[in-house]
Design a protein around this motif. Structure first.
Motif, PDB file in Angstrom:
ATOM      1  N   GLN A  74       0.828  -1.197   0.000  1.00 11.74           N
ATOM      2  CA  GLN A  74       0.000   0.000   0.000  1.00 11.74           C
ATOM      3  C   GLN A  74       0.869   1.257   0.000  1.00 11.74           C
ATOM      4  O   GLN A  74       0.583   2.228   0.702  1.00 11.74           O
ATOM      5  N   ALA A  75       1.906   1.220  -0.821  1.00 13.09           N
ATOM      6  CA  ALA A  75       2.872   2.317  -0.837  1.00 13.09           C
ATOM      7  C   ALA A  75       2.278   3.618  -1.344  1.00 13.09           C
ATOM      8  O   ALA A  75       2.839   4.693  -1.106  1.00 13.09           O
ATOM      9  N   ASP A  76       1.162   3.561  -2.070  1.00 10.25           N
ATOM     10  CA  ASP A  76       0.523   4.765  -2.588  1.00 10.25           C
ATOM     11  C   ASP A  76      -0.725   5.159  -1.801  1.00 10.25           C
ATOM     12  O   ASP A  76      -1.493   6.011  -2.236  1.00 10.25           O
ATOM     13  N   LEU A  77      -0.934   4.535  -0.631  1.00  8.83           N
ATOM     14  CA  LEU A  77      -2.063   4.903   0.218  1.00  8.83           C
ATOM     15  C   LEU A  77      -1.735   6.207   0.943  1.00  8.83           C
ATOM     16  O   LEU A  77      -0.660   6.360   1.526  1.00  8.83           O
ATOM     17  N   ALA A  78      -2.683   7.152   0.909  1.00  6.88           N
ATOM     18  CA  ALA A  78      -2.438   8.467   1.503  1.00  6.88           C
ATOM     19  C   ALA A  78      -2.709   8.460   3.005  1.00  6.88           C
ATOM     20  O   ALA A  78      -3.706   7.898   3.471  1.00  6.88           O
ATOM     21  N   PHE A  79      -1.815   9.087   3.744  1.00 10.17           N
ATOM     22  CA  PHE A  79      -1.919   9.280   5.190  1.00 10.17           C
ATOM     23  C   PHE A  79      -1.716  10.761   5.482  1.00 10.17           C
ATOM     24  O   PHE A  79      -1.051  11.462   4.718  1.00 10.17           O
ATOM     25  N   ALA A 166       3.888   6.408   1.504  1.00 11.91           N
ATOM     26  CA  ALA A 166       5.198   5.790   1.726  1.00 11.91           C
ATOM     27  C   ALA A 166       6.072   5.926   0.490  1.00 11.91           C
ATOM     28  O   ALA A 166       7.281   6.188   0.586  1.00 11.91           O
ATOM     29  N   ALA A 167       5.481   5.756  -0.700  1.00 14.53           N
ATOM     30  CA  ALA A 167       6.259   5.874  -1.933  1.00 14.53           C
ATOM     31  C   ALA A 167       6.811   7.280  -2.110  1.00 14.53           C
ATOM     32  O   ALA A 167       7.976   7.463  -2.490  1.00 14.53           O
ATOM     33  N   ASP A 168       5.988   8.296  -1.836  1.00 12.79           N
ATOM     34  CA  ASP A 168       6.478   9.671  -1.955  1.00 12.79           C
ATOM     35  C   ASP A 168       7.551   9.972  -0.915  1.00 12.79           C
ATOM     36  O   ASP A 168       8.504  10.719  -1.184  1.00 12.79           O
ATOM     37  N   THR A 169       7.410   9.411   0.273  1.00 13.98           N
ATOM     38  CA  THR A 169       8.430   9.628   1.303  1.00 13.98           C
ATOM     39  C   THR A 169       9.767   9.054   0.860  1.00 13.98           C
ATOM     40  O   THR A 169      10.821   9.680   1.050  1.00 13.98           O
TER      41      THR A 169
END
Length: 420
Positions: A74-79, A166-169
């Protein structure tokens, strides 16, 4: 004098950490990782991750040496970013400034505190100075971020409500390490390598990466909705006593009262009372994020973003996040030796020797897991009806705690050797 007996309450059970991640390997070429720094099919990352119960997580782990993602869930799930957004605040301010030659000492100190000790006042300063949400819009365009966005409509001043993934981080860290001017890289990463256990606001930042790994570690943590109960040797616990541990004995750690009221609205990104949450972003669940690098030369980038049910005790979330991180495939990471046990009670002191007269080095949050490498007899400690003269050595603190406050079925800890 009472005889030695089982040294903790009936509800305490041995609780070594279990691995939370299951491997489903693929063998695609390293070139499958996209230029934006996110996992792609065939990138070699694991695609099935066993997340702890009641936890929502986004996970991305990138090995800079091989150019592969070793983990992706879920690396593209927004938090909501919480304090992880401070990376973008620092980079935005440094975008046209050389931290060596163009940055006043006041800014060097302020940015350093914002990154190392998660200083909220510094974040609010750079949010305002940079035009608020305009900071996020600029950095999204500059770094090619696809899951990062300004705070939802109605929350323009709450920088902690910036959306991220997570991907953007991982992409942010890849820019820092591989593309940023050397003075910016060295300044920002240097501050992250000096991350303090206690944040400026007294929050304990020891969860996740700092607890799971030894060796070179750079860390930027984020949290929202939690109270860690204070951090450092001056913290006082509920119902504290003047002797060893000053522990709250009224309830086991997993039944202690909740973390208390959320912080007041302001820089940390908490909403003002009565406002509804934005439907596209969970602003209600408690957030606990751990991000950074491990290994020589910052080899592996790790981003683990998590949400927990509102009111989850900090110790429980700390343990779940740390267990998840410890089970990740993180090339180059130095994993500490020892066995993890759960503590009980709040305000447990870690001391320089196996006695209550020894210097208190720090105070543990309630119910957190600790790594034990050996044990030995020391001062007999009595916390009625429990008495014990065994002490556990905690290598990550280079200190000792009485076994009374370590969960175990006996006075000694199973599987742990003597120290001499």
């Amino acid at each position: 004098m009472p005889s030695l007996r089982t040294a903790r309450p009936r509800w305490s059970l041995l609780a070594p950490l279990a691995a939370f991640v299951m491997l489903l390997a693929s063998t695609g070429p390293a070139s499958a990782a996209s230029a934006a720094g996110r996992p792609a099919p065939g990138s070699g990352s694991r695609t099935v991750v066993d997340i702890p119960p009641d936890v929502t997580a986004g996970v991305a782990v990138f090995d800079r040496l091989t150019g592969r993602f070793t983990e992706s869930f879920q690396a593209d799930l927004a938090f909501r970013s919480a304090s992880v957004v401070k990376l973008l605040l620092a980079l935005d301010h440094l975008w046209t400034r050389d931290p060596v030659h163009d940055l006043p000492q006041a800014d060097r100190d302020r940015i350093g505190a914002m990154l190392s000790s998660s200083d909220d006042a510094a974040a609010s300063h750079y949010w305002a100075a940079g035009g608020g949400s305009a900071v996020i819009s600029r950095m999204v365009a500059r770094l090619g971020l696809t899951g990062t966005a300004p705070p939802p409509s109605g929350y323009p001043g709450f920088w902690g409500y910036t959306a991220t993934t997570a991907a953007d981080t991982v992409r942010v860290y890849r820019y820092l390490l591989d593309e940023a001017p050397a003075p910016v890289r060295d300044f920002v990463m240097g501050a992250l390598h000096r991350s303090t256990r206690c944040a400026t606001d007294g929050f304990d930042q020891g969860f996740g990466l700092p607890s799971a790994f030894d060796g070179p570690v750079a860390v930027k943590q984020g949290w929202s909705g939690f109270s860690s109960g204070g951090c450092g040797v001056t913290a006082r616990s509920r119902g504290s006593s003047p002797d060893e541990a000053a522990a709250d004995l009224s309830a086991p750690a997993d039944e202690s009262p909740g973390p208390g009221p959320k912080p007041a609205a302001g820089g940390a990104g908490e909403p003002p009372p009565g406002r509804a949450s934005a439907p596209a972003l969970d602003l209600t669940s408690d957030a606990l994020h751990t991000t950074g690098t491990v290994g020589p030369d910052d080899r592996t980038i790790i981003a683990v973003l998590t949400l927990h049910p509102d009111g989850t005790p900090y110790g429980r979330a700390y343990n779940k996040v740390t267990a998840l991180v410890a089970a990740l495939n993180a090339p180059g990471a130095d994993r500490p030796a020892g066995i993890r046990f759960t503590t009980w009670g709040s305000g447990v002191r870690v001391r320089s020797g196996a006695s209550t007269a020894s210097t208190a080095l720090t105070i543990l949050p309630a119910g957190v897991d600790v790594l034990v490498d050996c044990q030995e007899r020391g001062e007999r400690v009595s916390v009625p009806p429990y008495v014990n003269d065994w002490w556990a050595h905690l290598p990550q603190y280079d200190g000792w705690i009485t076994n009374i406050y370590v969960t175990s079925p006996d006075n000694t800890l199973p599987g742990v050797p003597g120290c001499s």
